[in-house]
Write a protein that holds these residues in place. Structure first.
Motif, PDB file in Angstrom:
ATOM      1  N   HIS A  96       0.992  -1.109   0.051  1.00  0.00           N
ATOM      2  CA  HIS A  96      -0.157  -0.076   0.084  1.00  0.00           C
ATOM      3  C   HIS A  96       0.922   1.309   0.086  1.00  0.00           C
ATOM      4  CE1 HIS A  96       0.917  -0.617   4.256  1.00  0.00           C
ATOM      5  NE2 HIS A  96       0.233  -1.928   4.132  1.00  0.00           N
ATOM      6  N   GLU A  97       0.419   2.328  -0.385  1.00  0.00           N
ATOM      7  CA  GLU A  97       1.158   3.503  -0.584  1.00  0.00           C
ATOM      8  C   GLU A  97       1.544   4.005   0.666  1.00  0.00           C
ATOM      9  OE1 GLU A  97       0.762   8.235  -2.358  1.00  0.00           O
ATOM     10  OE2 GLU A  97      -0.944   6.784  -2.444  1.00  0.00           O
ATOM     11  N   GLU A  98       0.946   3.863   1.808  1.00  0.00           N
ATOM     12  CA  GLU A  98       0.914   4.323   3.155  1.00  0.00           C
ATOM     13  C   GLU A  98       1.933   3.505   3.744  1.00  0.00           C
ATOM     14  OE1 GLU A  98      -3.324   5.109   1.612  1.00  0.00           O
ATOM     15  OE2 GLU A  98      -2.169   3.273   1.891  1.00  0.00           O
ATOM     16  N   ILE A  99       2.730   4.328   4.568  1.00  0.00           N
ATOM     17  CA  ILE A  99       3.523   3.724   5.540  1.00  0.00           C
ATOM     18  C   ILE A  99       2.753   3.346   6.593  1.00  0.00           C
ATOM     19  CG2 ILE A  99       5.569   4.290   7.380  1.00  0.00           C
ATOM     20  CD1 ILE A  99       6.379   6.709   5.376  1.00  0.00           C
ATOM     21  N   GLN A 100       3.155   2.040   7.334  1.00  0.00           N
ATOM     22  CA  GLN A 100       2.492   1.329   8.158  1.00  0.00           C
ATOM     23  C   GLN A 100       3.249   1.370   9.651  1.00  0.00           C
ATOM     24  OE1 GLN A 100       1.012  -2.636   7.321  1.00  0.00           O
ATOM     25  NE2 GLN A 100      -0.098  -2.697   9.523  1.00  0.00           N
ATOM     26  N   ILE A 101       2.696   1.859  10.547  1.00  0.00           N
ATOM     27  CA  ILE A 101       3.376   1.674  11.865  1.00  0.00           C
ATOM     28  C   ILE A 101       2.377   0.903  12.679  1.00  0.00           C
ATOM     29  CG2 ILE A 101       4.634   2.624  14.099  1.00  0.00           C
ATOM     30  CD1 ILE A 101       4.558   5.288  12.471  1.00  0.00           C
ATOM     31  N   VAL A 159       6.699  -4.031  17.550  1.00  0.00           N
ATOM     32  CA  VAL A 159       6.394  -2.776  16.832  1.00  0.00           C
ATOM     33  C   VAL A 159       7.160  -2.714  15.698  1.00  0.00           C
ATOM     34  CG1 VAL A 159       6.391  -0.290  17.189  1.00  0.00           C
ATOM     35  CG2 VAL A 159       5.733  -1.627  19.234  1.00  0.00           C
ATOM     36  N   LEU A 160       6.336  -2.749  14.617  1.00  0.00           N
ATOM     37  CA  LEU A 160       7.010  -2.638  13.368  1.00  0.00           C
ATOM     38  C   LEU A 160       6.657  -1.698  12.512  1.00  0.00           C
ATOM     39  CD1 LEU A 160       5.490  -6.577  12.575  1.00  0.00           C
ATOM     40  CD2 LEU A 160       7.687  -5.969  13.418  1.00  0.00           C
ATOM     41  N   VAL A 161       7.560  -1.490  11.578  1.00  0.00           N
ATOM     42  CA  VAL A 161       7.471  -0.193  10.638  1.00  0.00           C
ATOM     43  C   VAL A 161       7.318  -0.655   9.311  1.00  0.00           C
ATOM     44  CG1 VAL A 161       8.184   2.115   9.480  1.00  0.00           C
ATOM     45  CG2 VAL A 161       8.248   1.500  11.962  1.00  0.00           C
ATOM     46  N   ILE A 162       6.514  -0.562   8.350  1.00  0.00           N
ATOM     47  CA  ILE A 162       6.433  -1.123   6.841  1.00  0.00           C
ATOM     48  C   ILE A 162       6.268   0.050   6.037  1.00  0.00           C
ATOM     49  CG2 ILE A 162       5.422  -2.736   5.374  1.00  0.00           C
ATOM     50  CD1 ILE A 162       4.479  -4.370   7.718  1.00  0.00           C
ATOM     51  N   GLY A 163       7.435   0.142   5.155  1.00  0.00           N
ATOM     52  CA  GLY A 163       7.384   1.190   4.122  1.00  0.00           C
ATOM     53  C   GLY A 163       6.354   1.387   3.050  1.00  0.00           C
TER      54      GLY A 163
END
Length: 294
Positions: free
Chosen positions: A48-53, A77-81
């Protein structure tokens, strides 16, 4: 900030099945809040275009991000670009129900120049971290508490909490989730093809998968499939398959009642010597040493 969107698991799951590479949202939304609860998370490859935290409140399983197979568990806790292909494969044998809280946003969610202001110069580091995705290694309890507080917060309060989350991630130790990112955005057809490949692999890793059968699944010749998969993941299909098997073995090794030979078989290896060799290649230690550490 314009407004926020709150979705329950059922709403988001149905919407994402229709548009597997889109985050469901309506117009005039800047910061998207989503809470997923259920036996599993959305387990199809998607981007997805959005960054996900996101914070994993409950649940565990396998997380594939880009070219890398990882695990996830409660408290992570994860960050997906942006446009980073990923899939959560929940461990259905776990007694813990899956519960994840996520925030989605883009660099321009709050205006084209918002994150370019001098006050936000440090956030460039966060965006660089998001490119390959990252898992947070410290400040996890504080971050989890902030995520939990989002549910009852007003739109304005959520925005403040969002900035606090970003700030804590920048202070924390992190580890990359992926080592290679395919630079082109997947088309819908290509996304469906890769999703089919990933889904089949995650569900049948413990059975015999030969090159011809997986190529047939992708509607490609074996040679074309090998080139296709390596271009998009920077590794061969069978390297990826071994990593999926090893990640499953890692979860099973935490069960002290299972013998190493049983785990080898359950993870899809034909003999224990091959299992021991591949495990050490991927993890750098033997299965027995891994079990002691965990």
């Amino acid at each position: 900030m314009k407004c926020t969107l709150e979705l329950d698991a059922e709403t988001s799951f149905i919407a994402m099945k229709v548009l597997p590479f889109k985050i469901p949202k309506s117009k005039n939304i800047a910061l998207i809040y989503q809470e997923d609860k259920g036996a599993i998370f959305y387990d199809k490859l998607h981007q997805h275009e959005e960054i996900q935290i996101c914070a994993i409140v409950k649940g565990e399983g396998t997380l594939v991000v880009g070219d890398t197979v990882n695990d996830y568990k409660s408290g992570d806790v994860l960050v997906i670009g942006s446009n980073l292909p990923h899939v959560f494969k929940s461990d259905v044998s776990s007694e813990k129900k899956s519960h994840m809280i996520s925030l989605f946003f883009t660099k321009t969610s709050f205006g084209d120049a918002f994150f370019s202001l001098g006050d936000f110069s440090k956030i460039d580091t966060f965006f660089k971290l998001s490119n390959t995705g990252c898992t947070v290694l410290s400040h996890k309890k504080e971050l989890l508490a902030l995520f939990v507080s989002l549910k009852k917060a007003s739109s304005f309060e959520r925005f403040i909490i969002f900035l606090k989350i970003i700030n804590l991630i920048l202070k924390a130790e992190t580890a990359s989730l992926s080592t290679f990112v395919y630079q082109k955005k997947y088309t819908d057809n290509e996304g469906k093809r890769m999703s089919t490949i990933m889904d089949y692999t995650m569900n049948h890793f413990d059975s015999d998968i030969d090159l011809q059968s997986i190529a047939d699944l992708a509607n490609m010749t074996p040679n074309a499939f090998c080139r296709y998969f390596k271009q998009r993941t920077n590794k061969t299909y069978f390297q990826f398959l071994i990593e999926v098997k090893i990640e499953q073995a890692c979860r099973l090794l935490k069960n002290q009642e299972l013998l190493i030979a049983e785990i080898s078989e359950k993870a899809g290896f034909k003999n224990i010597s091959n299992f021991n060799r591949k495990f050490k290649e991927v993890k750098g230690i033997t299965p027995t040493a891994f079990r002691r550490l965990h």
